[in-house]
Scaffold this motif. Structure first.
Motif, PDB file in Angstrom:
ATOM      1  N   GLN A 156       4.068  11.019  15.531  1.00 40.51           N
ATOM      2  CA  GLN A 156       3.175  11.765  16.517  1.00 40.51           C
ATOM      3  C   GLN A 156       3.344  10.982  17.960  1.00 40.51           C
ATOM      4  O   GLN A 156       3.929  10.078  18.397  1.00 40.51           O
ATOM      5  N   SER A 157       3.079  12.219  18.685  1.00 37.39           N
ATOM      6  CA  SER A 157       3.011  11.784  20.186  1.00 37.39           C
ATOM      7  C   SER A 157       2.294  10.466  20.855  1.00 37.39           C
ATOM      8  O   SER A 157       2.800   9.802  21.768  1.00 37.39           O
ATOM      9  N   ASP A 158       1.274  10.046  20.169  1.00 40.13           N
ATOM     10  CA  ASP A 158       0.540   8.978  20.462  1.00 40.13           C
ATOM     11  C   ASP A 158       1.047   7.716  20.234  1.00 40.13           C
ATOM     12  O   ASP A 158       0.663   6.632  20.597  1.00 40.13           O
ATOM     13  N   GLY A 159       2.204   7.664  19.552  1.00 43.26           N
ATOM     14  CA  GLY A 159       3.112   6.540  19.249  1.00 43.26           C
ATOM     15  C   GLY A 159       2.566   5.697  18.070  1.00 43.26           C
ATOM     16  O   GLY A 159       3.355   4.795  17.730  1.00 43.26           O
ATOM     17  N   LEU A 160       1.353   5.778  17.437  1.00 39.77           N
ATOM     18  CA  LEU A 160       0.900   5.080  16.380  1.00 39.77           C
ATOM     19  C   LEU A 160       0.819   5.798  14.949  1.00 39.77           C
ATOM     20  O   LEU A 160       0.833   5.234  13.813  1.00 39.77           O
ATOM     21  N   THR A 161       0.562   7.118  15.063  1.00 39.35           N
ATOM     22  CA  THR A 161       0.130   8.048  14.068  1.00 39.35           C
ATOM     23  C   THR A 161       1.709   8.362  13.454  1.00 39.35           C
ATOM     24  O   THR A 161       2.453   8.894  14.158  1.00 39.35           O
ATOM     25  N   VAL A 162       1.989   8.136  12.136  1.00 38.46           N
ATOM     26  CA  VAL A 162       3.041   8.579  11.564  1.00 38.46           C
ATOM     27  C   VAL A 162       2.670   9.123  10.232  1.00 38.46           C
ATOM     28  O   VAL A 162       1.604   9.072   9.422  1.00 38.46           O
ATOM     29  N   GLN A 163       3.508  10.070   9.897  1.00 38.30           N
ATOM     30  CA  GLN A 163       3.207  11.044   8.587  1.00 38.30           C
ATOM     31  C   GLN A 163       4.654  10.728   7.948  1.00 38.30           C
ATOM     32  O   GLN A 163       5.626  11.066   8.283  1.00 38.30           O
ATOM     33  N   PHE A 164       4.514  10.606   6.422  1.00 43.33           N
ATOM     34  CA  PHE A 164       5.678  10.478   5.735  1.00 43.33           C
ATOM     35  C   PHE A 164       5.280  10.696   4.265  1.00 43.33           C
ATOM     36  O   PHE A 164       4.132  11.226   4.010  1.00 43.33           O
ATOM     37  N   VAL A 165       6.156  11.083   3.468  1.00 40.93           N
ATOM     38  CA  VAL A 165       6.056  11.543   2.173  1.00 40.93           C
ATOM     39  C   VAL A 165       6.552  10.200   1.115  1.00 40.93           C
ATOM     40  O   VAL A 165       7.639   9.960   1.283  1.00 40.93           O
ATOM     41  N   VAL A 166       5.598  10.118   0.272  1.00 38.25           N
ATOM     42  CA  VAL A 166       5.931   8.944  -0.806  1.00 38.25           C
ATOM     43  C   VAL A 166       6.351   9.705  -2.054  1.00 38.25           C
ATOM     44  O   VAL A 166       5.711  10.733  -2.542  1.00 38.25           O
ATOM     45  N   THR A 167       7.543   9.466  -2.944  1.00 41.31           N
ATOM     46  CA  THR A 167       7.796   9.871  -3.935  1.00 41.31           C
ATOM     47  C   THR A 167       8.138   9.032  -4.926  1.00 41.31           C
ATOM     48  O   THR A 167       8.762   7.622  -4.860  1.00 41.31           O
ATOM     49  N   ASP A 168       7.943   9.321  -6.230  1.00 40.51           N
ATOM     50  CA  ASP A 168       8.604   8.620  -7.364  1.00 40.51           C
ATOM     51  C   ASP A 168       9.677   9.002  -8.264  1.00 40.51           C
ATOM     52  O   ASP A 168       9.967   9.165  -9.392  1.00 40.51           O
ATOM     53  N   THR A 169      10.203  10.094  -7.466  1.00 38.07           N
ATOM     54  CA  THR A 169      11.387  10.836  -7.796  1.00 38.07           C
ATOM     55  C   THR A 169      10.925  12.186  -8.716  1.00 38.07           C
ATOM     56  O   THR A 169      11.849  13.021  -8.977  1.00 38.07           O
ATOM     57  N   ALA A 170       9.798  12.129  -9.142  1.00 34.24           N
ATOM     58  CA  ALA A 170       9.211  13.091  -9.989  1.00 34.24           C
ATOM     59  C   ALA A 170       8.276  14.037  -9.196  1.00 34.24           C
ATOM     60  O   ALA A 170       8.302  15.294  -9.101  1.00 34.24           O
ATOM     61  N   LYS A 171       7.220  13.386  -8.408  1.00 35.60           N
ATOM     62  CA  LYS A 171       6.104  14.209  -7.598  1.00 35.60           C
ATOM     63  C   LYS A 171       6.406  13.322  -6.341  1.00 35.60           C
ATOM     64  O   LYS A 171       6.874  12.239  -6.139  1.00 35.60           O
ATOM     65  N   THR A 172       5.552  14.116  -5.336  1.00 34.45           N
ATOM     66  CA  THR A 172       5.632  13.643  -3.922  1.00 34.45           C
ATOM     67  C   THR A 172       3.952  13.554  -3.436  1.00 34.45           C
ATOM     68  O   THR A 172       3.306  14.516  -4.001  1.00 34.45           O
ATOM     69  N   ILE A 173       3.634  12.640  -2.585  1.00 35.57           N
ATOM     70  CA  ILE A 173       2.491  12.751  -2.110  1.00 35.57           C
ATOM     71  C   ILE A 173       2.471  12.512  -0.477  1.00 35.57           C
ATOM     72  O   ILE A 173       3.346  11.607  -0.124  1.00 35.57           O
ATOM     73  N   PRO A 174       1.863  13.324   0.372  1.00 40.00           N
ATOM     74  CA  PRO A 174       2.150  13.169   1.737  1.00 40.00           C
ATOM     75  C   PRO A 174       1.273  12.229   2.267  1.00 40.00           C
ATOM     76  O   PRO A 174      -0.038  11.762   1.719  1.00 40.00           O
ATOM     77  N   VAL A 175       1.480  11.418   3.220  1.00 35.26           N
ATOM     78  CA  VAL A 175       0.659  10.196   3.625  1.00 35.26           C
ATOM     79  C   VAL A 175       0.817  10.185   5.306  1.00 35.26           C
ATOM     80  O   VAL A 175       1.654  10.524   5.510  1.00 35.26           O
ATOM     81  N   THR A 176      -0.533   9.901   5.709  1.00 35.34           N
ATOM     82  CA  THR A 176      -0.903   9.724   7.024  1.00 35.34           C
ATOM     83  C   THR A 176      -1.221   8.249   7.386  1.00 35.34           C
ATOM     84  O   THR A 176      -2.110   7.625   6.625  1.00 35.34           O
ATOM     85  N   TYR A 177      -0.798   7.493   8.371  1.00 34.55           N
ATOM     86  CA  TYR A 177      -1.157   6.437   8.836  1.00 34.55           C
ATOM     87  C   TYR A 177      -1.191   6.017  10.202  1.00 34.55           C
ATOM     88  O   TYR A 177      -0.333   6.700  11.180  1.00 34.55           O
ATOM     89  N   SER A 178      -2.089   5.525  10.786  1.00 27.97           N
ATOM     90  CA  SER A 178      -2.252   5.331  12.266  1.00 27.97           C
ATOM     91  C   SER A 178      -2.261   3.700  12.245  1.00 27.97           C
ATOM     92  O   SER A 178      -3.439   3.091  12.018  1.00 27.97           O
ATOM     93  N   GLY A 179      -1.391   3.314  13.018  1.00 30.05           N
ATOM     94  CA  GLY A 179      -1.178   1.928  13.372  1.00 30.05           C
ATOM     95  C   GLY A 179       0.281   1.477  13.582  1.00 30.05           C
ATOM     96  O   GLY A 179       1.311   2.265  13.500  1.00 30.05           O
TER      97      GLY A 179
END
Length: 147
Positions: free
Chosen positions: A67-90
């Motif tokens: 994100q533009s604030d420089g700290l917030t990031v979004q990504f997807v975690v997968t185990d090759t079968a399913k995925t889950i969206p993750v957001t993290y600020s830091g």
């Protein structure tokens, strides 16, 4: 008070104190206990609601969005079968990157977005968190079992 009654009172008091101490220790242990789940388990509804847990796997290639604030990031975690969206600020670990192992600790919101409070990444070229490796191994077995 007779010596016999005094002895019974001391034993009863000691057992009560031991019981209270045990209850306090178990309560502290329970509140600090954090379970690990794979994206497949989270998708199946096995993860606790409104409770902190860990989710792990690989960071899906092409999924990291900063994100533009420089700290917030979004990504997807997968185990090759399913995925889950993750957001993290830091600040992310230096070794965090797409296609690499990751374990995130946080809570799942009502929309299915995992809000991470902490992100752990792999240490070197040959290391992956054992929880994430196990999740990938299990997902691989699950995928191989499908027709």
């Amino acid at each position: 008070m007779k010596p016999r009654h005094r002895r019974i009172a001391l034993i009863t008091g000691g057992l009560a104190a031991f019981g209270i101490a045990t209850a306090l220790v178990l309560n502290a242990f329970q509140s600090n206990l954090v379970f690990f789940f794979t994206p497949t388990q989270v998708s199946a509804g096995e993860a606790p609601e409104a409770r902190t847990f860990r989710v792990g796997g690989m960071v899906q290639t092409g999924s990291v969005q900063r994100q533009s604030d420089g700290l917030t990031v979004q990504f997807v975690v997968t185990d090759t079968a399913k995925t889950i969206p993750v957001t993290y600020s830091g600040i992310l670990p230096d070794l965090f990157s797409e296609g690499k192992g990751v374990v995130a600790q946080g809570k799942l919101d009502k929309n299915g977005l995992f809000r991470a409070e902490e992100v752990l990444a792999k240490h070197d070229e040959n290391y992956m968190p054992s929880e994430a490796q196990h999740a990938l191994d299990q997902a691989g077995k699950t995928m191989n079992m499908r027709p």
